[in-house]
Design a protein around this motif. Structure first.
Motif, short mmCIF file in Angstrom:
data_model
loop_
_atom_site.label_atom_id
_atom_site.label_comp_id
_atom_site.label_asym_id
_atom_site.label_seq_id
_atom_site.Cartn_x
_atom_site.Cartn_y
_atom_site.Cartn_z
N GLY A 188 0.80 -1.23 0.00
CA GLY A 188 0.00 0.00 0.00
C GLY A 188 0.82 1.27 0.00
O GLY A 188 0.36 2.31 0.45
N GLY A 189 2.05 1.20 -0.49
CA GLY A 189 2.91 2.37 -0.57
C GLY A 189 3.87 2.52 0.60
O GLY A 189 4.65 3.47 0.64
N ALA A 190 3.88 1.57 1.54
CA ALA A 190 4.80 1.64 2.68
C ALA A 190 6.23 1.31 2.27
O ALA A 190 7.18 1.68 2.96
N VAL A 191 6.37 0.64 1.14
CA VAL A 191 7.69 0.24 0.62
C VAL A 191 7.70 0.52 -0.87
O VAL A 191 6.68 0.38 -1.55
N SER A 192 8.86 0.91 -1.37
CA SER A 192 9.02 1.01 -2.83
C SER A 192 10.22 0.17 -3.23
O SER A 192 11.16 -0.01 -2.46
N ALA A 193 10.16 -0.36 -4.44
CA ALA A 193 11.25 -1.18 -4.97
C ALA A 193 11.09 -1.28 -6.48
O ALA A 193 10.00 -1.11 -7.02
N ASP A 252 -1.84 -10.27 3.63
CA ASP A 252 -1.43 -8.86 3.66
C ASP A 252 0.05 -8.69 3.95
O ASP A 252 0.64 -7.66 3.62
N SER A 253 0.67 -9.68 4.55
CA SER A 253 2.09 -9.59 4.91
C SER A 253 3.02 -10.01 3.77
O SER A 253 4.24 -10.04 3.95
N SER A 285 17.18 -1.48 -4.54
CA SER A 285 16.24 -0.36 -4.59
C SER A 285 15.23 -0.38 -3.44
O SER A 285 14.45 0.55 -3.28
N PHE A 286 15.25 -1.43 -2.63
CA PHE A 286 14.27 -1.62 -1.55
C PHE A 286 14.33 -0.45 -0.58
O PHE A 286 15.39 -0.15 -0.02
N HIS A 287 13.21 0.23 -0.40
CA HIS A 287 13.17 1.42 0.44
C HIS A 287 11.90 1.41 1.28
O HIS A 287 10.79 1.45 0.74
N ILE A 288 12.06 1.38 2.58
CA ILE A 288 10.93 1.44 3.49
C ILE A 288 10.56 2.91 3.65
O ILE A 288 11.37 3.71 4.10
N LEU A 289 9.34 3.25 3.26
CA LEU A 289 8.86 4.62 3.33
C LEU A 289 8.05 4.90 4.58
O LEU A 289 7.99 6.03 5.05
N ASP A 290 7.38 3.87 5.10
CA ASP A 290 6.51 4.06 6.26
C ASP A 290 6.72 2.90 7.24
O ASP A 290 6.24 1.79 7.01
N PHE A 291 7.43 3.18 8.33
CA PHE A 291 7.73 2.14 9.32
C PHE A 291 6.50 1.75 10.13
O PHE A 291 6.55 0.78 10.90
#
Length: 186
Positions: free
Chosen positions: A11-16, A33-34, A172-178
């Motif tokens: 849902g946008g919490a991670v981008s890659a 969901d996980s 490229s793995f980037h956590i946007l929302d912890f």
């Protein structure tokens, strides 16, 4: 590497970055969901990202090995081998707070032999794992990025492409929302 594009996960919490050729399994069937799972058409190869409860080993290499062993058990593997395990040093990604930084992962490459779909002959699968361990004051979790490559049914060029795709996904793995992760237990 395949043609790739940035994608939002969870849902946008991670981008890659993911290859454009993979199929999002959630478009085909229900996925927890996980998990985010992406299949390569016309093969049994896939890439996945899974948010898991943080496992007890504090040593990152042992935690990666633990997750590999769990996969082997779930696959009912009759033979396994860890061929490489090492820490990756990735460029830090921008974060909202100093604590919310995507950690560098522990990388594991192994192989498993298992019977699939009740076939009499065991199939060999190369397993790639990048384990991102989340340990902040707000959250504790393991994020398991994995690739599964059936080595006997996919030609070498395609195997190399999938490995490059995995590398692009991990780098490229980037956590946007912890907030994606369960709160830490006090």
């Amino acid at each position: 590497m395949s043609t790739a594009t940035p994608r939002e996960l969870f849902g946008g919490a991670v981008s890659a970055v993911l290859p454009t050729t993979v199929l999002d399994v959630s478009d085909l069937r229900q996925v927890p969901d996980s998990q985010e799972v992406f299949l390569y058409p016309e093969s049994d190869a896939f890439l996945s990202v899974e948010v898991l409860q943080r496992v007890p080993p504090e040593d990152d290499a042992e935690a990666a090995r633990y997750h590999f062993d769990v996969l082997a058990e779930e696959n009912e593997a009759i033979d396994t081998e860890v061929m490489d395990i090492r820490a990756l040093q990735l460029e830090p990604k921008k974060a909202i707070t100093s604590e919310d930084v995507t950690p560098s992962p522990m990388f594991l490459r192994g192989r498993q032999r298992a019977h699939k779909f009740n076939q009499p002959r065991a199939n060999e699968v190369e397993i790639l794992i990048a384990l991102f361990r989340i340990a902040t004051s707000k959250a504790r979790a393991d994020v398991l990025v994995s690739g599964s490559i059936p080595t006997e049914s996919i030609e070498l060029v395609k195997q190399d492409t999938i490995k490059s795709d995995f590398q692009a996904l991990v780098s490229s793995f980037h956590i946007l929302d912890f907030a994606l992760f369960a709160p830490a237990i006090a």
